[in-house]
Design a protein around this motif. Structure first.
Motif, PDB file in Angstrom:
ATOM      1  N   VAL A  60     -56.970 -23.236  -8.078  1.00 26.95           N
ATOM      2  CA  VAL A  60     -56.129 -23.946  -7.193  1.00 26.95           C
ATOM      3  C   VAL A  60     -55.710 -23.222  -5.934  1.00 26.95           C
ATOM      4  O   VAL A  60     -55.971 -23.850  -5.009  1.00 26.95           O
ATOM      5  CB  VAL A  60     -54.944 -24.724  -7.870  1.00 26.95           C
ATOM      6  CG1 VAL A  60     -54.037 -25.568  -6.944  1.00 26.95           C
ATOM      7  CG2 VAL A  60     -55.369 -25.583  -9.144  1.00 26.95           C
ATOM      8  N   VAL A  61     -55.341 -21.995  -6.140  1.00 20.55           N
ATOM      9  CA  VAL A  61     -54.713 -21.291  -5.014  1.00 20.55           C
ATOM     10  C   VAL A  61     -55.930 -20.911  -4.195  1.00 20.55           C
ATOM     11  O   VAL A  61     -55.975 -20.797  -2.978  1.00 20.55           O
ATOM     12  CB  VAL A  61     -53.960 -20.131  -5.435  1.00 20.55           C
ATOM     13  CG1 VAL A  61     -53.444 -19.005  -4.520  1.00 20.55           C
ATOM     14  CG2 VAL A  61     -52.538 -20.595  -6.117  1.00 20.55           C
ATOM     15  N   ARG A  62     -56.879 -20.437  -4.844  1.00 22.09           N
ATOM     16  CA  ARG A  62     -58.189 -19.864  -4.016  1.00 22.09           C
ATOM     17  C   ARG A  62     -58.600 -21.149  -3.467  1.00 22.09           C
ATOM     18  O   ARG A  62     -59.181 -21.076  -2.134  1.00 22.09           O
ATOM     19  CB  ARG A  62     -59.350 -19.378  -5.116  1.00 22.09           C
ATOM     20  CG  ARG A  62     -59.014 -18.116  -5.441  1.00 22.09           C
ATOM     21  CD  ARG A  62     -59.913 -17.829  -6.531  1.00 22.09           C
ATOM     22  NE  ARG A  62     -60.186 -16.085  -6.716  1.00 22.09           N
ATOM     23  CZ  ARG A  62     -60.697 -15.652  -7.984  1.00 22.09           C
ATOM     24  NH1 ARG A  62     -61.375 -16.680  -8.698  1.00 22.09           N
ATOM     25  NH2 ARG A  62     -60.669 -14.339  -7.964  1.00 22.09           N
ATOM     26  N   CYS A  63     -58.927 -22.340  -3.768  1.00 20.15           N
ATOM     27  CA  CYS A  63     -59.462 -23.425  -2.966  1.00 20.15           C
ATOM     28  C   CYS A  63     -58.496 -23.980  -2.052  1.00 20.15           C
ATOM     29  O   CYS A  63     -59.089 -24.221  -0.864  1.00 20.15           O
ATOM     30  CB  CYS A  63     -59.490 -24.591  -4.009  1.00 20.15           C
ATOM     31  SG  CYS A  63     -61.019 -24.274  -5.349  1.00 20.15           S
ATOM     32  N   GLY A  64     -57.043 -23.689  -2.276  1.00 15.65           N
ATOM     33  CA  GLY A  64     -56.256 -24.140  -0.977  1.00 15.65           C
ATOM     34  C   GLY A  64     -56.355 -23.033  -0.083  1.00 15.65           C
ATOM     35  O   GLY A  64     -56.579 -23.672   1.278  1.00 15.65           O
ATOM     36  N   LEU A  65     -56.729 -21.839  -0.441  1.00 12.02           N
ATOM     37  CA  LEU A  65     -56.554 -20.733   0.746  1.00 12.02           C
ATOM     38  C   LEU A  65     -58.145 -20.983   1.527  1.00 12.02           C
ATOM     39  O   LEU A  65     -57.972 -20.940   2.801  1.00 12.02           O
ATOM     40  CB  LEU A  65     -56.815 -19.584   0.026  1.00 12.02           C
ATOM     41  CG  LEU A  65     -56.849 -18.194   0.875  1.00 12.02           C
ATOM     42  CD1 LEU A  65     -55.475 -18.119   1.678  1.00 12.02           C
ATOM     43  CD2 LEU A  65     -57.188 -16.912   0.029  1.00 12.02           C
ATOM     44  N   LEU A  66     -59.172 -21.350   0.566  1.00 13.36           N
ATOM     45  CA  LEU A  66     -60.270 -21.639   1.372  1.00 13.36           C
ATOM     46  C   LEU A  66     -60.344 -22.839   2.429  1.00 13.36           C
ATOM     47  O   LEU A  66     -60.605 -22.791   3.402  1.00 13.36           O
ATOM     48  CB  LEU A  66     -61.320 -21.961   0.319  1.00 13.36           C
ATOM     49  CG  LEU A  66     -62.861 -22.148   0.823  1.00 13.36           C
ATOM     50  CD1 LEU A  66     -63.463 -21.039   1.414  1.00 13.36           C
ATOM     51  CD2 LEU A  66     -64.042 -22.618  -0.284  1.00 13.36           C
ATOM     52  N   ALA A  67     -59.612 -24.055   1.932  1.00 17.28           N
ATOM     53  CA  ALA A  67     -59.434 -24.926   2.966  1.00 17.28           C
ATOM     54  C   ALA A  67     -58.655 -24.662   3.959  1.00 17.28           C
ATOM     55  O   ALA A  67     -58.934 -25.259   5.140  1.00 17.28           O
ATOM     56  CB  ALA A  67     -58.684 -26.125   2.148  1.00 17.28           C
ATOM     57  N   VAL A  68     -57.604 -23.894   3.959  1.00 15.73           N
ATOM     58  CA  VAL A  68     -56.731 -23.405   4.946  1.00 15.73           C
ATOM     59  C   VAL A  68     -57.587 -22.620   6.019  1.00 15.73           C
ATOM     60  O   VAL A  68     -57.321 -23.009   7.316  1.00 15.73           O
ATOM     61  CB  VAL A  68     -55.558 -22.699   4.651  1.00 15.73           C
ATOM     62  CG1 VAL A  68     -54.733 -22.033   5.775  1.00 15.73           C
ATOM     63  CG2 VAL A  68     -54.608 -23.537   3.843  1.00 15.73           C
ATOM     64  N   PHE A  69     -58.522 -21.791   5.300  1.00 15.13           N
ATOM     65  CA  PHE A  69     -59.329 -20.788   6.225  1.00 15.13           C
ATOM     66  C   PHE A  69     -60.326 -21.741   7.013  1.00 15.13           C
ATOM     67  O   PHE A  69     -60.299 -21.499   8.336  1.00 15.13           O
ATOM     68  CB  PHE A  69     -59.787 -19.584   5.283  1.00 15.13           C
ATOM     69  CG  PHE A  69     -60.645 -18.760   5.857  1.00 15.13           C
ATOM     70  CD1 PHE A  69     -59.933 -17.647   6.586  1.00 15.13           C
ATOM     71  CD2 PHE A  69     -61.966 -18.585   5.985  1.00 15.13           C
ATOM     72  CE1 PHE A  69     -60.417 -16.730   7.394  1.00 15.13           C
ATOM     73  CE2 PHE A  69     -62.689 -17.650   6.836  1.00 15.13           C
ATOM     74  CZ  PHE A  69     -61.689 -16.656   7.309  1.00 15.13           C
ATOM     75  N   VAL A  70     -60.939 -22.667   6.335  1.00 14.84           N
ATOM     76  CA  VAL A  70     -62.054 -23.246   7.034  1.00 14.84           C
ATOM     77  C   VAL A  70     -61.399 -24.467   8.120  1.00 14.84           C
ATOM     78  O   VAL A  70     -61.960 -24.498   9.068  1.00 14.84           O
ATOM     79  CB  VAL A  70     -62.776 -24.287   6.044  1.00 14.84           C
ATOM     80  CG1 VAL A  70     -63.676 -25.309   6.650  1.00 14.84           C
ATOM     81  CG2 VAL A  70     -63.611 -23.452   4.935  1.00 14.84           C
ATOM     82  N   LEU A  71     -60.220 -25.009   8.012  1.00 18.74           N
ATOM     83  CA  LEU A  71     -59.559 -25.665   8.772  1.00 18.74           C
ATOM     84  C   LEU A  71     -59.076 -24.823   9.965  1.00 18.74           C
ATOM     85  O   LEU A  71     -59.361 -25.253  11.133  1.00 18.74           O
ATOM     86  CB  LEU A  71     -58.232 -26.376   8.275  1.00 18.74           C
ATOM     87  CG  LEU A  71     -57.446 -27.440   8.805  1.00 18.74           C
ATOM     88  CD1 LEU A  71     -58.451 -28.558   9.226  1.00 18.74           C
ATOM     89  CD2 LEU A  71     -56.282 -28.083   8.115  1.00 18.74           C
ATOM     90  N   HIS A  72     -58.569 -23.601   9.716  1.00 13.87           N
ATOM     91  CA  HIS A  72     -58.215 -22.629  10.905  1.00 13.87           C
ATOM     92  C   HIS A  72     -59.590 -22.305  11.777  1.00 13.87           C
ATOM     93  O   HIS A  72     -59.394 -22.315  12.847  1.00 13.87           O
ATOM     94  CB  HIS A  72     -57.798 -21.354  10.394  1.00 13.87           C
ATOM     95  CG  HIS A  72     -57.053 -20.485  11.107  1.00 13.87           C
ATOM     96  ND1 HIS A  72     -55.796 -20.790  11.578  1.00 13.87           N
ATOM     97  CD2 HIS A  72     -57.428 -19.316  11.822  1.00 13.87           C
ATOM     98  CE1 HIS A  72     -55.422 -19.704  12.583  1.00 13.87           C
ATOM     99  NE2 HIS A  72     -56.602 -18.859  12.695  1.00 13.87           N
TER     100      HIS A  72
END
Ligand code: HEM
Length: 228
Positions: free
Chosen positions: A62-74
């Motif tokens: 869950v944390v990894r997917c959240g981190l990936l989403a934040v990174f892609v959005l950035h």
């Protein structure tokens, strides 16, 4: 949902998105460095920490997917804002501060995309084990994933160590300017505070990237014991 998209598309919405995602990614870097500093405490501490993270199973994903989403959005928002900035450019630069802002924005795109290249390489290296499978498959005496062995064996290779150091130098410029932009978006721009914010931004960027470089060089220079 629509209002969120409209807000994101607006100039201020884009800047706020960059500020929030940037802050979250910065938080990740602080936590990641804190965990990686366990390298200095030896194989048991580092491998126990890695095993503890893995034991979280679904939560870790869950944390990894959240981190990936934040990174892609950035990344997506940063590219969009830089494009808008370029398109809004006056035909000829009349004011030096316009030239400065444009250079800063261009260098943020360059250092940001270079950091993206670094993260992809880093994941292929340490998380997926594609670039150096001989390091990735190292095991502890109990048969677990030997993260300490993988990291020290990698950084004892001069080419890999120098590539990590070079990417940290690029990341330093991205963080130093990013933290200043974040403060600006939060409304902290005042004659009295701006110089302090500049110094603080350079300081925190130096702490994070300097900490990473210190770890790489500790292995390369034999300060930390290498397992191979
Ligand atoms: C010397 C510096 C660094 C070291 C020693 C290091 C080490 C590691 C290791 C060992 C892993 C894999 C963990 C595992 O799967 O067990 C990892 C994952 C990762 N690293 Fe780094 N790292 C460093 C710097 C960075 C930097 C500067 C960034 C970002 C710009 C970064 C981003 C990531 C990400 C996103 C992951 C994936 C996290 C996950 O799999 O949950 N790392 N790192």
């Amino acid at each position: 949902m629509n209002w969120m998209l409209d807000y994101w598309r607006s100039s201020i919405g884009g800047k706020v998105t960059m500020a929030i995602t940037g802050l979250l990614l910065f938080g990740f870097l602080v936590g990641h460095l804190a965990g990686n500093l366990l390298l200095l405490s030896g194989p048991e501490a580092m491998n126990e920490y890695a095993a503890f993270l893995k034991s979280k199973g679904a939560l870790l994903w869950v944390v990894r997917c959240g981190l990936l989403a934040v990174f892609v959005l950035h990344v997506i928002t940063g590219i969009r804002l830089a494009r808008e900035n370029r398109n809004a450019r006056p035909i000829a630069y009349a004011r030096p501060d316009t030239i400065q802002a444009s250079l800063a924005s261009r260098s943020m795109v360059f250092t940001g995309l270079s950091t993206l290249v670094f993260v992809v390489y880093h994941l292929l290296h340490f998380t997926v084990g594609v670039t150096n499978p001989e390091h990735f498959t190292m095991e502890t005496s109990a048969g677990g994933h030997n993260v300490y062995g993988m990291v020290t064996a990698s950084f004892s290779v001069v080419g890999i160590a120098l590539a990590y150091v070079a990417f940290q130098v690029v990341l330093f410029f991205h963080l130093a300017h990013g933290v200043q932009s974040l403060a600006h978006t939060l409304g902290l721009h005042h004659e009295r505070f701006t110089p302090m914010i500049k110094t603080a931004s350079v300081g925190v960027a130096a702490l994070i990237t300097g900490g990473n470089i210190f770890l790489v060089l500790s292995v390369l220079l034999g300060i930390v014991e290498v397992q191979s």
